[in-house]
Design a protein around this motif. Sequence first.
Motif, PDB file in Angstrom:
ATOM      1  N   GLY A   1      75.026 -35.910 -51.160  1.00 54.68           N
ATOM      2  CA  GLY A   1      75.572 -37.260 -51.186  1.00 54.68           C
ATOM      3  C   GLY A   1      76.025 -37.810 -49.851  1.00 54.68           C
ATOM      4  O   GLY A   1      76.581 -38.906 -49.783  1.00 54.68           O
ATOM      5  N   TYR A   2      75.786 -37.074 -48.768  1.00 52.47           N
ATOM      6  CA  TYR A   2      76.194 -37.534 -47.446  1.00 52.47           C
ATOM      7  C   TYR A   2      75.132 -38.439 -46.830  1.00 52.47           C
ATOM      8  O   TYR A   2      73.950 -38.322 -47.140  1.00 52.47           O
ATOM      9  N   GLU A   3      75.563 -39.314 -45.943  1.00 50.70           N
ATOM     10  CA  GLU A   3      74.640 -40.099 -45.121  1.00 50.70           C
ATOM     11  C   GLU A   3      74.420 -39.267 -43.861  1.00 50.70           C
ATOM     12  O   GLU A   3      75.371 -38.965 -43.140  1.00 50.70           O
ATOM     13  N   VAL A   4      73.190 -38.872 -43.595  1.00 53.15           N
ATOM     14  CA  VAL A   4      72.906 -37.911 -42.529  1.00 53.15           C
ATOM     15  C   VAL A   4      71.976 -38.523 -41.486  1.00 53.15           C
ATOM     16  O   VAL A   4      70.956 -39.120 -41.814  1.00 53.15           O
ATOM     17  N   PHE A   5      72.359 -38.341 -40.224  1.00 51.99           N
ATOM     18  CA  PHE A   5      71.551 -38.740 -39.082  1.00 51.99           C
ATOM     19  C   PHE A   5      71.218 -37.482 -38.304  1.00 51.99           C
ATOM     20  O   PHE A   5      72.007 -36.537 -38.287  1.00 51.99           O
ATOM     21  N   VAL A   6      70.069 -37.451 -37.663  1.00 48.22           N
ATOM     22  CA  VAL A   6      69.696 -36.291 -36.865  1.00 48.22           C
ATOM     23  C   VAL A   6      69.391 -36.728 -35.444  1.00 48.22           C
ATOM     24  O   VAL A   6      68.979 -37.860 -35.199  1.00 48.22           O
ATOM     25  N   HIS A   7      69.614 -35.791 -34.518  1.00 47.22           N
ATOM     26  CA  HIS A   7      69.283 -36.030 -33.113  1.00 47.22           C
ATOM     27  C   HIS A   7      68.739 -34.725 -32.540  1.00 47.22           C
ATOM     28  O   HIS A   7      69.355 -33.674 -32.684  1.00 47.22           O
ATOM     29  N   THR A   8      67.568 -34.814 -31.907  1.00 50.47           N
ATOM     30  CA  THR A   8      66.924 -33.631 -31.354  1.00 50.47           C
ATOM     31  C   THR A   8      67.460 -33.336 -29.962  1.00 50.47           C
ATOM     32  O   THR A   8      67.207 -34.097 -29.029  1.00 50.47           O
ATOM     33  N   GLY A   9      68.229 -32.263 -29.838  1.00 41.98           N
ATOM     34  CA  GLY A   9      68.752 -31.821 -28.550  1.00 41.98           C
ATOM     35  C   GLY A   9      70.080 -32.459 -28.189  1.00 41.98           C
ATOM     36  O   GLY A   9      70.521 -33.434 -28.794  1.00 41.98           O
ATOM     37  N   ALA A  10      70.715 -31.863 -27.187  1.00 42.77           N
ATOM     38  CA  ALA A  10      72.052 -32.298 -26.783  1.00 42.77           C
ATOM     39  C   ALA A  10      72.039 -33.598 -25.985  1.00 42.77           C
ATOM     40  O   ALA A  10      72.964 -34.405 -26.095  1.00 42.77           O
ATOM     41  N   PHE A  11      70.992 -33.813 -25.187  1.00 46.36           N
ATOM     42  CA  PHE A  11      70.961 -35.007 -24.356  1.00 46.36           C
ATOM     43  C   PHE A  11      70.831 -36.252 -25.223  1.00 46.36           C
ATOM     44  O   PHE A  11      69.956 -36.338 -26.077  1.00 46.36           O
ATOM     45  N   GLY A  12      71.713 -37.192 -25.026  1.00 48.48           N
ATOM     46  CA  GLY A  12      71.736 -38.414 -25.816  1.00 48.48           C
ATOM     47  C   GLY A  12      72.607 -38.322 -27.052  1.00 48.48           C
ATOM     48  O   GLY A  12      72.851 -39.329 -27.725  1.00 48.48           O
ATOM     49  N   ALA A  13      73.086 -37.135 -27.376  1.00 51.51           N
ATOM     50  CA  ALA A  13      73.902 -36.965 -28.582  1.00 51.51           C
ATOM     51  C   ALA A  13      75.247 -37.683 -28.464  1.00 51.51           C
ATOM     52  O   ALA A  13      75.747 -38.211 -29.467  1.00 51.51           O
ATOM     53  N   THR A  14      75.812 -37.745 -27.280  1.00 53.18           N
ATOM     54  CA  THR A  14      77.087 -38.453 -27.100  1.00 53.18           C
ATOM     55  C   THR A  14      76.925 -39.919 -27.475  1.00 53.18           C
ATOM     56  O   THR A  14      77.772 -40.496 -28.167  1.00 53.18           O
ATOM     57  N   GLN A  15      75.821 -40.521 -27.055  1.00 58.10           N
ATOM     58  CA  GLN A  15      75.545 -41.910 -27.402  1.00 58.10           C
ATOM     59  C   GLN A  15      75.420 -42.073 -28.916  1.00 58.10           C
ATOM     60  O   GLN A  15      75.913 -43.038 -29.490  1.00 58.10           O
ATOM     61  N   GLN A  16      74.768 -41.109 -29.567  1.00 59.22           N
ATOM     62  CA  GLN A  16      74.622 -41.158 -31.022  1.00 59.22           C
ATOM     63  C   GLN A  16      75.979 -41.088 -31.720  1.00 59.22           C
ATOM     64  O   GLN A  16      76.203 -41.772 -32.719  1.00 59.22           O
ATOM     65  N   VAL A  17      76.887 -40.278 -31.185  1.00 58.76           N
ATOM     66  CA  VAL A  17      78.228 -40.183 -31.768  1.00 58.76           C
ATOM     67  C   VAL A  17      78.938 -41.529 -31.630  1.00 58.76           C
ATOM     68  O   VAL A  17      79.577 -42.005 -32.574  1.00 58.76           O
ATOM     69  N   MET A  18      78.801 -42.168 -30.476  1.00 54.45           N
ATOM     70  CA  MET A  18      79.458 -43.460 -30.282  1.00 54.45           C
ATOM     71  C   MET A  18      78.844 -44.538 -31.177  1.00 54.45           C
ATOM     72  O   MET A  18      79.558 -45.352 -31.755  1.00 54.45           O
ATOM     73  N   VAL A  19      77.532 -44.555 -31.328  1.00 49.42           N
ATOM     74  CA  VAL A  19      76.848 -45.582 -32.113  1.00 49.42           C
ATOM     75  C   VAL A  19      77.011 -45.341 -33.618  1.00 49.42           C
ATOM     76  O   VAL A  19      77.301 -46.270 -34.377  1.00 49.42           O
ATOM     77  N   ARG A  20      76.827 -44.118 -34.055  1.00 48.38           N
ATOM     78  CA  ARG A  20      76.833 -43.788 -35.490  1.00 48.38           C
ATOM     79  C   ARG A  20      78.239 -43.597 -36.055  1.00 48.38           C
ATOM     80  O   ARG A  20      78.436 -43.710 -37.251  1.00 48.38           O
ATOM     81  N   ASP A  21      79.197 -43.231 -35.203  1.00 49.39           N
ATOM     82  CA  ASP A  21      80.577 -42.968 -35.616  1.00 49.39           C
ATOM     83  C   ASP A  21      80.631 -42.043 -36.832  1.00 49.39           C
ATOM     84  O   ASP A  21      81.177 -42.392 -37.886  1.00 49.39           O
ATOM     85  N   PRO A  22      80.058 -40.842 -36.697  1.00 45.73           N
ATOM     86  CA  PRO A  22      80.014 -39.928 -37.845  1.00 45.73           C
ATOM     87  C   PRO A  22      81.389 -39.346 -38.178  1.00 45.73           C
ATOM     88  O   PRO A  22      82.267 -39.253 -37.321  1.00 45.73           O
ATOM     89  N   ASP A  23      81.543 -38.962 -39.438  1.00 49.85           N
ATOM     90  CA  ASP A  23      82.758 -38.281 -39.862  1.00 49.85           C
ATOM     91  C   ASP A  23      82.739 -36.821 -39.437  1.00 49.85           C
ATOM     92  O   ASP A  23      83.781 -36.182 -39.350  1.00 49.85           O
ATOM     93  N   LEU A  24      81.536 -36.298 -39.172  1.00 53.34           N
ATOM     94  CA  LEU A  24      81.363 -34.902 -38.767  1.00 53.34           C
ATOM     95  C   LEU A  24      80.104 -34.780 -37.923  1.00 53.34           C
ATOM     96  O   LEU A  24      79.096 -35.425 -38.222  1.00 53.34           O
ATOM     97  N   VAL A  25      80.182 -33.946 -36.891  1.00 57.26           N
ATOM     98  CA  VAL A  25      79.016 -33.634 -36.059  1.00 57.26           C
ATOM     99  C   VAL A  25      78.746 -32.140 -36.223  1.00 57.26           C
ATOM    100  O   VAL A  25      79.626 -31.313 -35.995  1.00 57.26           O
ATOM    101  N   LEU A  26      77.534 -31.817 -36.626  1.00 59.49           N
ATOM    102  CA  LEU A  26      77.097 -30.433 -36.791  1.00 59.49           C
ATOM    103  C   LEU A  26      76.237 -30.106 -35.579  1.00 59.49           C
ATOM    104  O   LEU A  26      75.201 -30.734 -35.369  1.00 59.49           O
ATOM    105  N   VAL A  27      76.675 -29.153 -34.743  1.00 61.32           N
ATOM    106  CA  VAL A  27      76.054 -28.903 -33.443  1.00 61.32           C
ATOM    107  C   VAL A  27      75.463 -27.497 -33.361  1.00 61.32           C
ATOM    108  O   VAL A  27      76.187 -26.509 -33.527  1.00 61.32           O
ATOM    109  N   ASP A  28      74.169 -27.431 -33.057  1.00 61.26           N
ATOM    110  CA  ASP A  28      73.522 -26.152 -32.778  1.00 61.26           C
ATOM    111  C   ASP A  28      74.085 -25.627 -31.449  1.00 61.26           C
ATOM    112  O   ASP A  28      74.389 -26.407 -30.544  1.00 61.26           O
ATOM    113  N   VAL A  29      74.208 -24.331 -31.320  1.00 56.77           N
ATOM    114  CA  VAL A  29      74.751 -23.745 -30.089  1.00 56.77           C
ATOM    115  C   VAL A  29      73.667 -23.549 -29.039  1.00 56.77           C
ATOM    116  O   VAL A  29      73.860 -23.871 -27.867  1.00 56.77           O
TER     117      VAL A  29
END
Length: 127
Positions: free
Chosen positions: A27-55
């Motif tokens: 039931g979650y609204e899920v967005f994906v981003h391939t790789g770390a580069f650009g992910a900060t911008q995605q966090v600012m634009v999408r304003d997610p409640d949670l970020v799941l990050v691969d190490v």
Amino acid sequence: MKRARILVVDDDPTHLVCTKELLEAEGYEVFVHTGAFGATQQVMVRDPDLVLVDVNMPGLSGEGLVAVLRGRDPTRRARILLHSSNDEEALRAAARRLSIDGYVPKGDPRELRRRVAAVLASHGRAG
């Protein structure tokens, strides 16, 4: 009620699709981003409640991404879970060191659902 929003950051396209489908089924609204580069911008634009990050990502590791997110005002308060196939003790230590919400070992869908739900519930968000 508005669905909780989750951003999944991983360099493996197959893992992104599987994780997205699993979390959308919850039931979650899920967005994906391939790789770390650009992910900060995605966090600012999408304003997610949670970020799941691969190490383990090339160029900038998940831990490096978390440091970037924590170092910027617009993304400092993001809720973050590390999501990796690394040793669980190493994940636990990294989550503690980074002062984030925790970690989820890859490969256990039930545990992923449980930990995501727990983090969101502890911050007043649901599926």
